[in-house]
Design a protein around this motif. Structure first.
Motif, PDB file in Angstrom:
ATOM      1  N   ASN A   1      69.592  56.616  44.327  1.00 21.68           N
ATOM      2  CA  ASN A   1      68.370  58.269  44.325  1.00 21.68           C
ATOM      3  C   ASN A   1      67.179  56.953  43.476  1.00 21.68           C
ATOM      4  O   ASN A   1      66.079  57.645  43.587  1.00 21.68           O
ATOM      5  CB  ASN A   1      68.834  58.870  43.541  1.00 21.68           C
ATOM      6  CG  ASN A   1      69.496  60.380  44.654  1.00 21.68           C
ATOM      7  OD1 ASN A   1      69.316  60.752  45.176  1.00 21.68           O
ATOM      8  ND2 ASN A   1      70.902  60.430  43.691  1.00 21.68           N
ATOM      9  N   ILE A   2      67.144  56.223  43.076  1.00 25.84           N
ATOM     10  CA  ILE A   2      66.187  55.221  42.666  1.00 25.84           C
ATOM     11  C   ILE A   2      65.604  54.289  43.126  1.00 25.84           C
ATOM     12  O   ILE A   2      66.137  53.901  44.075  1.00 25.84           O
ATOM     13  CB  ILE A   2      67.116  54.425  41.197  1.00 25.84           C
ATOM     14  CG1 ILE A   2      67.711  55.387  40.214  1.00 25.84           C
ATOM     15  CG2 ILE A   2      65.725  53.657  40.267  1.00 25.84           C
ATOM     16  CD1 ILE A   2      67.038  56.922  39.507  1.00 25.84           C
ATOM     17  N   LYS A   3      64.616  54.397  43.981  1.00 26.51           N
ATOM     18  CA  LYS A   3      63.370  53.342  44.279  1.00 26.51           C
ATOM     19  C   LYS A   3      64.331  51.910  44.034  1.00 26.51           C
ATOM     20  O   LYS A   3      64.051  51.557  42.756  1.00 26.51           O
ATOM     21  CB  LYS A   3      62.504  53.670  44.098  1.00 26.51           C
ATOM     22  CG  LYS A   3      61.833  55.252  44.559  1.00 26.51           C
ATOM     23  CD  LYS A   3      60.422  55.339  44.286  1.00 26.51           C
ATOM     24  CE  LYS A   3      60.025  56.576  44.794  1.00 26.51           C
ATOM     25  NZ  LYS A   3      58.675  56.962  44.779  1.00 26.51           N
ATOM     26  N   SER A   4      63.810  51.294  44.693  1.00 27.96           N
ATOM     27  CA  SER A   4      64.686  49.643  44.578  1.00 27.96           C
ATOM     28  C   SER A   4      63.759  49.223  43.680  1.00 27.96           C
ATOM     29  O   SER A   4      63.190  48.316  43.503  1.00 27.96           O
ATOM     30  CB  SER A   4      64.743  49.026  45.674  1.00 27.96           C
ATOM     31  OG  SER A   4      63.397  48.814  46.653  1.00 27.96           O
ATOM     32  N   ASP A   5      61.682  49.348  43.599  1.00 32.99           N
ATOM     33  CA  ASP A   5      60.859  48.865  43.070  1.00 32.99           C
ATOM     34  C   ASP A   5      61.090  48.904  41.455  1.00 32.99           C
ATOM     35  O   ASP A   5      61.001  48.168  40.186  1.00 32.99           O
ATOM     36  CB  ASP A   5      59.527  49.442  43.704  1.00 32.99           C
ATOM     37  CG  ASP A   5      59.322  51.328  43.203  1.00 32.99           C
ATOM     38  OD1 ASP A   5      59.907  51.481  43.602  1.00 32.99           O
ATOM     39  OD2 ASP A   5      57.924  51.156  42.282  1.00 32.99           O
ATOM     40  N   VAL A   6      61.847  50.230  40.844  1.00 33.13           N
ATOM     41  CA  VAL A   6      61.961  49.799  39.790  1.00 33.13           C
ATOM     42  C   VAL A   6      63.169  49.321  39.128  1.00 33.13           C
ATOM     43  O   VAL A   6      63.262  48.856  38.049  1.00 33.13           O
ATOM     44  CB  VAL A   6      62.438  51.744  39.420  1.00 33.13           C
ATOM     45  CG1 VAL A   6      63.151  51.788  38.035  1.00 33.13           C
ATOM     46  CG2 VAL A   6      61.379  52.912  39.467  1.00 33.13           C
ATOM     47  N   ILE A   7      64.396  48.441  40.040  1.00 31.40           N
ATOM     48  CA  ILE A   7      65.159  48.188  39.949  1.00 31.40           C
ATOM     49  C   ILE A   7      64.472  46.712  39.903  1.00 31.40           C
ATOM     50  O   ILE A   7      65.208  45.859  38.914  1.00 31.40           O
ATOM     51  CB  ILE A   7      66.465  48.201  41.178  1.00 31.40           C
ATOM     52  CG1 ILE A   7      67.136  50.237  40.857  1.00 31.40           C
ATOM     53  CG2 ILE A   7      67.398  46.960  40.776  1.00 31.40           C
ATOM     54  CD1 ILE A   7      67.741  49.743  42.057  1.00 31.40           C
ATOM     55  N   LEU A   8      63.822  46.322  40.829  1.00 26.40           N
ATOM     56  CA  LEU A   8      63.313  45.129  41.214  1.00 26.40           C
ATOM     57  C   LEU A   8      62.832  44.848  40.282  1.00 26.40           C
ATOM     58  O   LEU A   8      62.638  43.289  39.610  1.00 26.40           O
ATOM     59  CB  LEU A   8      62.454  44.704  42.368  1.00 26.40           C
ATOM     60  CG  LEU A   8      64.101  44.597  43.368  1.00 26.40           C
ATOM     61  CD1 LEU A   8      63.230  45.100  44.893  1.00 26.40           C
ATOM     62  CD2 LEU A   8      64.860  43.350  43.591  1.00 26.40           C
ATOM     63  N   LYS A   9      61.463  45.336  39.100  1.00 25.12           N
ATOM     64  CA  LYS A   9      61.106  44.880  38.119  1.00 25.12           C
ATOM     65  C   LYS A   9      61.052  44.351  37.146  1.00 25.12           C
ATOM     66  O   LYS A   9      60.494  44.308  36.169  1.00 25.12           O
ATOM     67  CB  LYS A   9      59.849  45.859  37.758  1.00 25.12           C
ATOM     68  CG  LYS A   9      59.638  47.177  37.436  1.00 25.12           C
ATOM     69  CD  LYS A   9      59.520  48.268  36.565  1.00 25.12           C
ATOM     70  CE  LYS A   9      59.682  49.419  36.075  1.00 25.12           C
ATOM     71  NZ  LYS A   9      58.852  50.152  35.563  1.00 25.12           N
ATOM     72  N   GLU A  10      62.799  44.971  36.955  1.00 26.63           N
ATOM     73  CA  GLU A  10      63.619  44.906  35.841  1.00 26.63           C
ATOM     74  C   GLU A  10      64.398  43.204  35.956  1.00 26.63           C
ATOM     75  O   GLU A  10      64.645  42.521  34.619  1.00 26.63           O
ATOM     76  CB  GLU A  10      64.764  45.514  35.527  1.00 26.63           C
ATOM     77  CG  GLU A  10      64.384  47.169  35.398  1.00 26.63           C
ATOM     78  CD  GLU A  10      62.931  46.784  34.921  1.00 26.63           C
ATOM     79  OE1 GLU A  10      63.024  45.594  33.273  1.00 26.63           O
ATOM     80  OE2 GLU A  10      62.296  47.991  33.949  1.00 26.63           O
TER      81      GLU A  10
END
Length: 186
Positions: free
Chosen positions: A2-11
Protein backbone atom coordinates in the motif's frame (compact mmCIF):
# COMPACT_ATOMS: atom_id res chain seq x y z
CA UNK A 1 2.15 -2.97 -0.98
CA UNK A 2 0.00 0.00 0.00
CA UNK A 3 3.07 2.24 0.28
CA UNK A 4 4.25 3.84 -2.95
CA UNK A 5 7.65 2.65 -4.13
CA UNK A 6 9.03 6.21 -4.25
CA UNK A 7 8.49 6.48 -0.46
CA UNK A 8 10.66 3.39 -0.08
CA UNK A 9 13.27 4.26 -2.72
CA UNK A 10 13.99 7.73 -1.34
CA UNK A 11 15.34 6.00 1.79
CA UNK A 12 17.83 3.88 -0.14
CA UNK A 13 21.31 5.48 -0.28
CA UNK A 14 22.18 3.66 -3.53
CA UNK A 15 21.95 4.89 -7.11
CA UNK A 16 21.74 2.87 -10.29
CA UNK A 17 25.21 2.59 -11.79
CA UNK A 18 26.83 3.81 -8.59
CA UNK A 19 29.24 2.12 -6.20
CA UNK A 20 27.69 -0.70 -4.18
CA UNK A 21 28.78 -1.71 -0.72
CA UNK A 22 27.15 -4.11 1.70
CA UNK A 23 27.11 -1.33 4.32
CA UNK A 24 25.11 0.99 2.01
CA UNK A 25 22.65 -1.80 1.20
CA UNK A 26 22.16 -2.51 4.92
CA UNK A 27 21.87 1.22 5.65
CA UNK A 28 19.02 1.32 3.12
CA UNK A 29 17.37 -1.62 4.89
CA UNK A 30 17.58 0.19 8.22
CA UNK A 31 16.24 3.46 6.79
CA UNK A 32 13.29 1.70 5.17
CA UNK A 33 12.46 0.06 8.50
CA UNK A 34 12.69 3.41 10.31
CA UNK A 35 9.97 4.90 8.08
CA UNK A 36 7.57 3.08 10.40
CA UNK A 37 5.48 1.54 7.62
CA UNK A 38 7.06 -1.91 7.79
CA UNK A 39 7.27 -4.71 10.35
CA UNK A 40 10.28 -6.30 8.70
CA UNK A 41 12.76 -5.50 5.93
CA UNK A 42 15.40 -7.82 4.53
CA UNK A 43 17.99 -7.33 1.81
CA UNK A 44 19.25 -9.59 -0.93
CA UNK A 45 22.20 -8.73 -3.17
CA UNK A 46 22.04 -10.62 -6.48
CA UNK A 47 24.48 -10.90 -9.36
CA UNK A 48 22.86 -11.23 -12.78
CA UNK A 49 24.98 -11.16 -15.89
CA UNK A 50 27.25 -8.12 -15.66
CA UNK A 51 25.13 -6.31 -13.08
CA UNK A 52 24.50 -6.46 -9.36
CA UNK A 53 21.00 -5.98 -8.01
CA UNK A 54 19.86 -5.06 -4.53
CA UNK A 55 16.43 -6.35 -3.64
CA UNK A 56 14.55 -5.23 -0.53
CA UNK A 57 11.80 -7.48 0.80
CA UNK A 58 9.32 -5.65 3.01
CA UNK A 59 6.55 -6.86 5.30
CA UNK A 60 4.10 -4.01 5.47
CA UNK A 61 2.23 -3.05 8.62
CA UNK A 62 -1.53 -3.64 8.48
CA UNK A 63 -4.05 -1.10 7.25
CA UNK A 64 -5.79 0.61 10.18
CA UNK A 65 -9.52 -0.13 10.40
CA UNK A 66 -10.25 2.74 12.80
CA UNK A 67 -9.07 4.79 15.75
CA UNK A 68 -10.92 4.76 19.07
CA UNK A 69 -10.27 6.86 22.16
CA UNK A 70 -11.33 5.31 25.48
CA UNK A 71 -11.87 6.75 28.96
CA UNK A 72 -12.15 10.32 27.69
CA UNK A 73 -14.88 12.39 29.30
CA UNK A 74 -13.52 15.93 29.08
CA UNK A 75 -13.02 16.14 25.30
CA UNK A 76 -15.01 14.08 22.79
CA UNK A 77 -13.27 11.54 20.57
CA UNK A 78 -14.02 13.25 17.26
CA UNK A 79 -12.39 16.47 18.49
CA UNK A 80 -9.35 14.56 19.80
CA UNK A 81 -8.82 12.69 16.52
CA UNK A 82 -9.72 15.42 14.01
CA UNK A 83 -6.07 16.26 13.24
CA UNK A 84 -4.80 12.68 13.43
CA UNK A 85 -2.86 11.29 10.47
CA UNK A 86 -3.57 7.76 11.73
CA UNK A 87 -6.96 7.02 10.17
CA UNK A 88 -8.99 4.13 8.87
CA UNK A 89 -7.59 3.06 5.51
CA UNK A 90 -4.03 4.25 6.22
CA UNK A 91 -1.12 1.89 6.80
CA UNK A 92 -0.21 1.69 10.50
CA UNK A 93 2.91 3.76 11.22
CA UNK A 94 4.32 3.93 14.75
CA UNK A 95 6.09 7.24 14.02
CA UNK A 96 2.87 8.91 12.91
CA UNK A 97 0.92 7.41 15.82
CA UNK A 98 3.45 8.92 18.27
CA UNK A 99 2.88 12.36 16.72
CA UNK A 100 -0.89 11.83 16.94
CA UNK A 101 -0.58 10.93 20.63
CA UNK A 102 1.41 14.14 21.16
CA UNK A 103 -1.39 16.11 19.44
CA UNK A 104 -3.96 14.49 21.72
CA UNK A 105 -2.01 15.40 24.88
CA UNK A 106 -1.39 18.92 23.59
CA UNK A 107 -5.14 19.41 23.13
CA UNK A 108 -5.68 18.43 26.78
CA UNK A 109 -2.91 20.82 27.87
CA UNK A 110 -4.40 23.71 25.87
CA UNK A 111 -7.77 23.12 27.56
CA UNK A 112 -6.12 23.25 30.99
CA UNK A 113 -5.69 19.54 31.77
CA UNK A 114 -1.89 19.10 31.84
CA UNK A 115 -1.90 15.97 33.99
CA UNK A 116 -3.80 13.86 31.46
CA UNK A 117 -1.73 11.06 29.98
CA UNK A 118 -2.06 8.09 27.69
CA UNK A 119 -2.26 4.90 29.73
CA UNK A 120 -2.20 2.45 26.80
CA UNK A 121 -2.22 2.13 23.03
CA UNK A 122 -3.28 -1.20 21.53
CA UNK A 123 -4.25 -2.66 18.19
CA UNK A 124 -7.21 -5.03 18.10
CA UNK A 125 -7.34 -8.21 15.99
CA UNK A 126 -9.28 -6.27 13.36
CA UNK A 127 -6.52 -3.58 13.28
CA UNK A 128 -8.35 -0.86 15.17
CA UNK A 129 -6.07 1.42 17.19
CA UNK A 130 -7.41 1.88 20.74
CA UNK A 131 -5.92 4.75 22.75
CA UNK A 132 -6.85 4.83 26.44
CA UNK A 133 -6.42 8.16 28.21
CA UNK A 134 -6.17 8.81 31.91
CA UNK A 135 -7.74 12.11 32.87
CA UNK A 136 -6.34 13.18 36.24
CA UNK A 137 -8.76 13.64 39.15
CA UNK A 138 -8.00 15.28 42.46
CA UNK A 139 -7.96 12.44 44.97
CA UNK A 140 -7.25 14.30 48.16
CA UNK A 141 -6.39 17.81 49.28
CA UNK A 142 -4.19 18.04 52.34
CA UNK A 143 -3.33 21.23 54.18
CA UNK A 144 0.02 21.29 55.95
CA UNK A 145 1.79 24.02 57.73
CA UNK A 146 4.95 25.14 56.04
CA UNK A 147 7.94 24.33 58.21
CA UNK A 148 10.28 27.20 58.77
CA UNK A 149 13.08 27.50 61.24
CA UNK A 150 13.62 30.55 63.39
CA UNK A 151 17.09 31.90 62.68
CA UNK A 152 17.70 32.50 66.39
CA UNK A 153 16.87 28.96 67.50
CA UNK A 154 16.69 25.45 66.08
CA UNK A 155 13.09 24.96 67.19
CA UNK A 156 10.43 24.60 64.45
CA UNK A 157 6.91 25.90 64.72
CA UNK A 158 4.12 23.39 65.52
CA UNK A 159 2.28 21.41 62.85
CA UNK A 160 -1.15 22.78 63.70
CA UNK A 161 -2.65 25.34 61.33
CA UNK A 162 -4.04 28.52 62.86
CA UNK A 163 -6.76 28.75 60.19
CA UNK A 164 -9.45 26.08 60.31
CA UNK A 165 -9.43 23.64 57.40
CA UNK A 166 -13.05 24.27 56.39
CA UNK A 167 -12.22 27.96 55.87
CA UNK A 168 -9.36 27.04 53.52
CA UNK A 169 -11.51 24.51 51.65
CA UNK A 170 -14.32 26.97 50.97
CA UNK A 171 -11.82 29.28 49.25
CA UNK A 172 -10.61 26.57 46.88
CA UNK A 173 -12.05 26.12 43.41
CA UNK A 174 -10.21 22.79 43.24
CA UNK A 175 -12.38 20.00 44.70
CA UNK A 176 -11.70 16.39 45.60
CA UNK A 177 -13.09 13.94 43.04
CA UNK A 178 -13.14 16.51 40.23
CA UNK A 179 -10.82 16.56 37.25
CA UNK A 180 -7.62 18.50 37.83
CA UNK A 181 -7.81 21.72 35.82
CA UNK A 182 -4.87 24.09 35.94
CA UNK A 183 -7.11 27.20 36.10
CA UNK A 184 -8.70 25.86 39.30
CA UNK A 185 -5.31 25.30 40.88
CA UNK A 186 -3.79 28.72 40.25
Amino acid sequence: TNIKSDVILKEVPLIIGGFLSKEKALEGQEKILKTGYFRDVSTDILKRGTGIYVKYYVVENPVVSGVEIESNTLINSSELTKDFETKAGNVYNINILKKDNDKLLEMYRKKGYPLTNISSVNMTNDFKIVIRVSEAKVRKIIFKKSKKTDKKSDETEGDKLKTREYILRRELTLKEGEFFKLDDFQ
